[in-house]
Write a protein that holds these residues in place. Structure first.
Motif, PDB file in Angstrom:
ATOM      1  N   PHE A   1     -90.131 -48.218-101.045  1.00 40.76           N
ATOM      2  CA  PHE A   1     -90.560 -47.842 -99.709  1.00 40.76           C
ATOM      3  C   PHE A   1     -90.657 -49.061 -98.798  1.00 40.76           C
ATOM      4  O   PHE A   1     -91.221 -48.986 -97.717  1.00 40.76           O
TER       5      PHE A   1
ATOM      6  N   LEU B   1     -90.055 -49.091 -95.066  1.00 33.29           N
ATOM      7  CA  LEU B   1     -91.002 -48.376 -94.205  1.00 33.29           C
ATOM      8  C   LEU B   1     -92.249 -49.193 -93.875  1.00 33.29           C
ATOM      9  O   LEU B   1     -92.910 -48.942 -92.867  1.00 33.29           O
TER      10      LEU B   1
ATOM     11  N   ALA C   1     -93.679 -50.219 -90.304  1.00 32.47           N
ATOM     12  CA  ALA C   1     -93.147 -49.387 -89.217  1.00 32.47           C
ATOM     13  C   ALA C   1     -94.299 -49.001 -88.304  1.00 32.47           C
ATOM     14  O   ALA C   1     -95.369 -48.631 -88.778  1.00 32.47           O
TER      15      ALA C   1
ATOM     16  N   GLY D   1     -90.102 -40.560 -87.521  1.00 31.97           N
ATOM     17  CA  GLY D   1     -89.097 -41.547 -87.898  1.00 31.97           C
ATOM     18  C   GLY D   1     -88.166 -41.929 -86.768  1.00 31.97           C
ATOM     19  O   GLY D   1     -87.381 -42.864 -86.895  1.00 31.97           O
TER      20      GLY D   1
ATOM     21  N   TYR E   1     -93.631 -43.706 -86.945  1.00 31.12           N
ATOM     22  CA  TYR E   1     -94.204 -42.622 -87.747  1.00 31.12           C
ATOM     23  C   TYR E   1     -95.662 -42.419 -87.370  1.00 31.12           C
ATOM     24  O   TYR E   1     -96.345 -43.381 -87.020  1.00 31.12           O
TER      25      TYR E   1
ATOM     26  N   ILE F   1     -94.996 -39.920 -91.894  1.00 27.90           N
ATOM     27  CA  ILE F   1     -94.700 -40.750 -93.067  1.00 27.90           C
ATOM     28  C   ILE F   1     -94.844 -39.934 -94.343  1.00 27.90           C
ATOM     29  O   ILE F   1     -94.122 -40.157 -95.315  1.00 27.90           O
TER      30      ILE F   1
ATOM     31  N   GLU G   1     -91.541 -38.068 -94.788  1.00 31.05           N
ATOM     32  CA  GLU G   1     -90.481 -38.967 -95.260  1.00 31.05           C
ATOM     33  C   GLU G   1     -90.716 -39.401 -96.699  1.00 31.05           C
ATOM     34  O   GLU G   1     -89.785 -39.418 -97.512  1.00 31.05           O
TER      35      GLU G   1
ATOM     36  N   VAL H   1     -97.267 -48.369 -90.943  1.00 28.99           N
ATOM     37  CA  VAL H   1     -97.106 -47.851 -92.307  1.00 28.99           C
ATOM     38  C   VAL H   1     -97.506 -48.919 -93.306  1.00 28.99           C
ATOM     39  O   VAL H   1     -97.099 -50.081 -93.199  1.00 28.99           O
TER      40      VAL H   1
END
Length: 122
Positions: free
Chosen positions: A5, A8, A11, A19, A24, A29, A32, A104
Motif C-alpha cells: 500500500f 497510497l 495521499a 482516489g 481520499y 481509502i 480502495e 493516508v
C-alpha cells in the motif's frame, strides 16, 4: 502476505474523494484498500455534513458485524468530538485510514477507540 500500500501512504485527505487526483477520505481509502485485498465495499457517498453512524448504513452495505479485527475488516472508530472515523484492517494489528491532517497512513489497531468491526461479505 500483506499487499503493498506504499503508493497510497501520504495521499492527501479530501472530503468525498475516492482516489480522484490522488485524494481520499476515510471511506474512499477503505474502498480502495478493500479492492486491493480482494473485497468489494459498496460506496455510501457520505459527505462532511453526514453525521449518521455506520450502524445506520450497515443494512445497506455488504457487511456483517464481527467481534475481532481481521484482514479486510472495516473498523468504525471514535475520532473524537463526536466524529466517526473508519479504516480497514491490513491484518489483526494494523489498519489503513485517511486523516484530515496526515492523509493516508497505517496505524496500530487500538490507537482510536473502536466502536464496531465489520466483515465485508462478497
Amino acid at each position: 502476505m500483506m499487499n503493498d500500500f506504499s503508493d497510497l501512504i501520504g495521499a492527501p485527505y479530501k472530503v468525498g474523494a475516492r482516489g480522484e487526483g490522488g485524494y481520499y477520505d476515510c471511506y474512499g481509502i477503505c474502498i480502495e484498500a478493500a479492492r486491493r485485498l480482494g473485497k468489494t465495499l459498496k460506496d455510501i457517498g457520505a459527505t462532511e455534513n453526514d453525521i449518521a453512524l455506520a450502524d445506520e448504513y450497515a443494512p445497506t452495505l455488504n457487511v456483517e458485524r464481527i467481534n475481532e479485527p481481521e484482514r479486510a475488516a472495516v473498523l468504525e472508530m471514535d475520532g473524537g468530538g463526536g466524529i466517526l472515523h473508519i479504516g480497514i484492517c491490513l491484518d489483526a494489528k494494523t489498519f489503513i485510514h485517511a486523516t484530515t491532517t496526515q492523509g493516508v497512513r497505517i496505524s496500530r489497531i487500538g490507537c482510536l477507540p473502536i466502536k464496531n468491526i465489520y466483515r465485508i461479505k462478497d
